[in-house]
Design an enzyme around this catalytic site. Structure first.
Site, PDB file in Angstrom:
ATOM      1  N   GLU A 177       0.824  -1.204   0.000  1.00  0.00           N
ATOM      2  CA  GLU A 177       0.000   0.000   0.000  1.00  0.00           C
ATOM      3  C   GLU A 177       0.863   1.262   0.000  1.00  0.00           C
ATOM      4  O   GLU A 177       2.045   1.218   0.299  1.00  0.00           O
ATOM      5  CB  GLU A 177      -0.942   0.025   1.212  1.00  0.00           C
ATOM      6  CG  GLU A 177      -0.359  -0.466   2.519  1.00  0.00           C
ATOM      7  CD  GLU A 177       0.803   0.341   3.033  1.00  0.00           C
ATOM      8  OE1 GLU A 177       0.761   1.586   2.918  1.00  0.00           O
ATOM      9  OE2 GLU A 177       1.763  -0.249   3.553  1.00  0.00           O
ATOM     10  N   GLU A 320       4.444  -0.602   1.771  1.00  0.00           N
ATOM     11  CA  GLU A 320       4.628  -0.840   0.345  1.00  0.00           C
ATOM     12  C   GLU A 320       4.502  -2.314  -0.040  1.00  0.00           C
ATOM     13  O   GLU A 320       4.385  -2.651  -1.206  1.00  0.00           O
ATOM     14  CB  GLU A 320       5.989  -0.330  -0.165  1.00  0.00           C
ATOM     15  CG  GLU A 320       6.229   1.147   0.014  1.00  0.00           C
ATOM     16  CD  GLU A 320       7.588   1.580  -0.524  1.00  0.00           C
ATOM     17  OE1 GLU A 320       8.328   0.735  -1.100  1.00  0.00           O
ATOM     18  OE2 GLU A 320       7.933   2.761  -0.379  1.00  0.00           O
TER      19      GLU A 320
END
Length: 378
Positions: A177, A320
């Site tokens: 994300e 991430e």
């Protein structure tokens, strides 16, 4: 059929892992040339993977990191050390292959799929998957982050991304994300669903100082007070104090489970999505693989709430999908042990009390080369 009915139909497809195949893998693990249980979590992991996939010798040649990107209106409250403009800038960095998750994914031979599900900017790139529901959430400290229908739209966007990848042959998914302000939303989700105090749930995120940490806890408290999310309704919690990327990752997790694919859960934000998925479809937790324990304050407690044991603890808090991608190396190692390691019988090694009559018979007839080559997957 409305979106909520479509979501329910997906959740109804989720069934538990194949216990017979898991038992077959477990028996094979016990027959390998080692003391029983001596490879610890690697053994437990590959047995789980066998049950999830329904394959006694699981192998993941194609895997994808789904990086969901979205903005958060709560950034207005000064809860981040970085401005909201960083979200679209980092999306372009992902697409250029320059972020940490890109580097680690190349090392792990995983594809990075970047999805704009709610970035507060107009982005155009040939490799960007555009599933924008809206340009960022509203400020949850003043009202609901989004509508219930928008939350469901975002979940279904995650489902669509996974479905498209499954059709291409992807067998394993990693959650990732990007979204300035998303640790605040994740902490609010955790508090709403578990009753955790905001001061215990919030962490430093992008690196806020002590005053910023206190402000962050106060903002989460305010959001919970203003919105009064219903702890018995995960969708109500998600739309009132969650985020679009959290919703998208919820869809990724549910769709992976519905398609019999393991989903590697990354850090705090991803685990907040996993908590939503668990409440919507409890059996989905059987498909979740916890990659690591983040340095974010609430992550370890959130994993404990889900009953997930992480593989790594490296004091990471980047997100991430970085921790998830790192854990792929352990997943690959566990699968290779199952498919390539010799058994006592094939290697002609005495298994002591564990060796059966059948194994001794097999060992006596084994070819001289079998002890060198070991067993390989068919």
């Amino acid at each position: 059929m409305n979106n909520e009915q479509v979501l329910k139909q997906l959740m109804d497809r989720i069934v538990g892992p194949n216990q017979e195949v898991a038992a077959e893998a477990s028996a094979h693990v016990d027959a390998l040339t080692k003391p029983p249980g001596s490879l610890g979590k690697l053994e437990q992991l590959v047995i789980r993977l066998a049950g999830i996939t329904g394959k006694a010798r699981p192998c993941f040649d194609r895997r994808a990191v789904i990086v969901m990107a979205a903005d958060h209106g709560v950034v207005e409250e000064g809860i981040s050390a970085f401005p909201a403009e960083v979200t679209p800038q980092m999306v372009l960095n992902f697409l250029a292959g320059g972020a940490a998750v890109n580097v680690l994914a190349r090392h792990a031979e995983a594809n990075v799929i970047c999805v704009d599900i709610g970035v507060n900017a107009d982005l155009d790139h040939p490799d960007l998957v555009s599933r924008k529901v809206r340009k960022g959430t509203a400020n949850m400290a003043k009202g609901a982050a989004m509508s219930r229908d928008e939350a469901i739209q975002a979940i279904l966007a995650g489902v669509e991304v996974v479905s498209a990848e499954v059709e291409k042959g992807t067998q394993l998914f990693v959650t990732g994300e990007m979204g300035i302000g998303n640790t605040t939303a994740s902490a609010a989700v955790m508090c709403a669903l578990t009753g955790t105090a905001p001061a215990s749930a919030v962490g430093r995120g992008t690196g806020v100082d002590d005053a910023g940490l206190q402000r962050k806890a106060a903002v989460v408290s305010q959001a919970l007070s203003v919105n009064a999310p219903n702890a018995d309704d995960a969708l109500d919690v998600l739309c009132k104090v969650g985020g679009l990327e959290i919703a998208g990752l919820t869809g990724v997790i549910l769709a992976a489970a519905a398609n019999g694919c393991p989903v590697v859960v990354d850090g705090f934000i991803s685990t907040a999505a996993a908590l939503i998925a668990r409440q919507l479809a409890p059996v989905s937790t059987a498909y979740m693989i916890a990659s690591h324990t983040s340095h974010e304050s609430g992550h370890a407690a959130l994993l404990c709430e889900l009953g997930l044991k992480p593989m790594l603890d490296l004091d990471m808090r980047l997100g991430e999908g970085t921790g998830g991608v790192l854990s792929l190396h352990l997943i690959d190692a566990s699968c290779r042990i199952l498919s390539e390691m010799a058994t006592f019988a094939s290697a002609g090694v005495s298994g002591g009390a564990m060796e059966t009559d059948a194994e001794r018979a097999d060992a006596s007839s084994a070819s001289p080369g079998s002890s060198v080559q070991g067993e390989v997957s068919p």
